[in-house]
Design an enzyme around this catalytic site. Structure first.
Site, PDB file in Angstrom:
ATOM      1  N   ILE A 193     -43.889  15.222  19.431  1.00 40.71           N
ATOM      2  CA  ILE A 193     -42.571  15.242  20.064  1.00 40.71           C
ATOM      3  C   ILE A 193     -42.426  14.114  21.078  1.00 40.71           C
ATOM      4  CG2 ILE A 193     -42.173  17.701  19.711  1.00 40.71           C
ATOM      5  CD1 ILE A 193     -43.139  18.147  22.591  1.00 40.71           C
ATOM      6  N   SER A 194     -43.382  13.188  21.087  1.00 39.26           N
ATOM      7  CA  SER A 194     -43.343  12.050  22.007  1.00 39.26           C
ATOM      8  C   SER A 194     -42.951  10.777  21.263  1.00 39.26           C
ATOM      9  CB  SER A 194     -44.700  11.862  22.688  1.00 39.26           C
ATOM     10  OG  SER A 194     -44.758  10.614  23.358  1.00 39.26           O
TER      11      SER A 194
ATOM     12  N   CYS B 164     -58.222  20.193  37.933  1.00 40.80           N
ATOM     13  CA  CYS B 164     -58.557  20.694  36.596  1.00 40.80           C
ATOM     14  C   CYS B 164     -60.051  20.559  36.317  1.00 40.80           C
ATOM     15  CB  CYS B 164     -57.743  19.961  35.535  1.00 40.80           C
ATOM     16  SG  CYS B 164     -55.980  20.406  35.517  1.00 40.80           S
TER      17      CYS B 164
ATOM     18  N   GLU C  16     -42.937   7.763  22.465  1.00 47.41           N
ATOM     19  CA  GLU C  16     -43.878   6.699  22.802  1.00 47.41           C
ATOM     20  C   GLU C  16     -45.150   6.795  21.968  1.00 47.41           C
ATOM     21  OE1 GLU C  16     -43.846   4.014  25.225  1.00 47.41           O
ATOM     22  OE2 GLU C  16     -41.731   4.376  24.803  1.00 47.41           O
TER      23      GLU C  16
END
Length: 388
Positions: A200-201, A356, A203
């Site tokens: 869905i990118s 993270c 780039e």
């Protein structure tokens, strides 16, 4: 650029209110001293940080850090110590009740909303990611069992996936959430397969189409829910975290209808330890909009009756090493992006990567690779190994 030079002179912390006292007790149990001398000790530079943390959870704590209200020399060690206690599991701010209920009862990853993460995070810029990641732009956990560098760890992970899927020349593979095409390119070069990848990118798709135009690969800007064609094997690496609990079953149904009867499906995803926990509010707002880490129970519910779980491999501790390697490259490359992105982005990205890393080190978050089949592998599935 580094914020370490801004460290204040350690001084004894005197609680001013109940929030300060609670923070003092909580951090003390984790081996963290407020304004202490150790690399993992938090330095409070402005008042009100404990109150923001208790009232808004990681959203308040993270925003206060980005604003420069507190500092820690080693953020990864701070979060490792804090999250290892599991004491923060009991902090449930009322201000986060509505977002938590929304994640549980609403579909935050609908087709209309699904591209938000691509636009906000993955479309940040290919040049930026090329400086932080390995040469194939692999933006998922590496496999460090026999690796010494990020490049080696990412190649080992890709090789492990190929072996787990038992790839052979001429096979047609589907990659759901293909990113910059790291797996597809590796599989095509080393195993002579064909592959279709959806993302869905914009780039990512544009970059992959240009870089791998010489290979038998097809990159599509497409939502996974519209897929309806057959493949010999399916892989999804680092995509399921964006699917959302309301769509887990739909995702599995798509994979089931697209997988050949004798094919294998490898699903690589980070995950959480508790079924009913909510998405991290800071990560959701600033890094991965609408992200939702699954639990093993939720994944089991989603695949129930569709797949046989042939293998489940947890190497979540390797994400700590991967994130620390990304952080080191980010710090080295930062001077080239400082003028464009600014100090606030620097602190936000540093908080993201290091918090993270600490969470994976504390085993608060996991990394799983599932191998699934439709009806079971005849004679049983054997997990392949990588030799040193």
């Amino acid at each position: 650029m580094s914020t370490e030079s801004a460290q204040p002179t350690p001084q004894e912390f005197a609680p001013r209110n109940n929030f300060d006292q609670k923070a003092l007790e909580l951090l003390s149990n984790a081996g963290i001293t407020i304004n202490g001398p150790s690399a993992w000790d938090i330095q409070l530079l402005r008042p009100g940080v404990p109150q923001r943390a208790f009232s808004q959870g990681n959203l308040g704590l993270g925003e206060a850090y980005v604003e420069g209200a507190w500092e820690v020399k080693a953020l990864d060690q701070f979060f490792h110590k804090l999250l290892s206690t599991r004491l923060t599991d009991n902090i449930k701010p009322l201000k986060l009740l509505i977002p938590a209920l929304a994640a549980r009862f609403l579909n935050l990853q609908s087709v209309g909303r699904s591209r938000q993460v691509g636009e906000q995070h993955y479309d940040l810029g290919n040049d930026f990611y090329s400086k932080m990641l390995d040469s194939r732009l692999t933006y998922t956990c590496g496999y460090w069992e026999h690796a010494n560098t990020l490049e080696e760890a990412q190649e080992a992970k890709l090789e492990l996936i190929c072996r787990k899927l038992k790839l052979k020349p001429g096979m047609r593979i589907l990659d759901i959430g293909c990113g910059w095409g790291s797996f597809m390119s590796y599989a095509a070069e080393r195993y002579q397969v064909q592959a279709v990848g959806v993302s869905i990118s914009k780039e990512q798709v544009r970059w992959a189409q240009e870089r791998y135009s010489h290979l038998d690969l097809e990159f599509r800007l497409q939502d996974y829910r519209s897929l309806n064609e057959q493949f010999d094997a399916i892989v999804s690496v680092g995509m399921f975290e964006h699917v959302g609990r309301k769509n887990h079953r739909i995702f599995m149904e798509v994979a089931h209808r697209c997988l050949a009867s004798e094919g294998l499906f490898l699903l690589h995803t980070t995950g959480k330890n508790h079924r009913n926990s909510s998405p991290d509010p800071w990560i959701d707002k600033y890094i991965f909009p609408n992200g939702d880490l699954p639990s093993i129970g939720q994944m089991g519910d989603a695949m129930d009756g569709l797949f046989v779980a042939e293998d489940l491999h947890n190497f979540g501790a390797d994400y700590d090493k991967t994130l620390m390697a990304w952080h080191a490259k980010f710090e080295k490359a930062w001077p080239a992006f400082e003028g464009e992105l600014g100090e606030r982005f620097y602190r936000m990205w540093r908080y993201y990567l290091l918090s993270c890393a600490g969470a994976f080190r504390a085993r608060d978050i996991q990394l799983w690779q599932w191998v699934l089949s439709k009806t079971g592998v005849a004679g049983g599935y054997r997990r392949p190994t990588l030799l040193a």
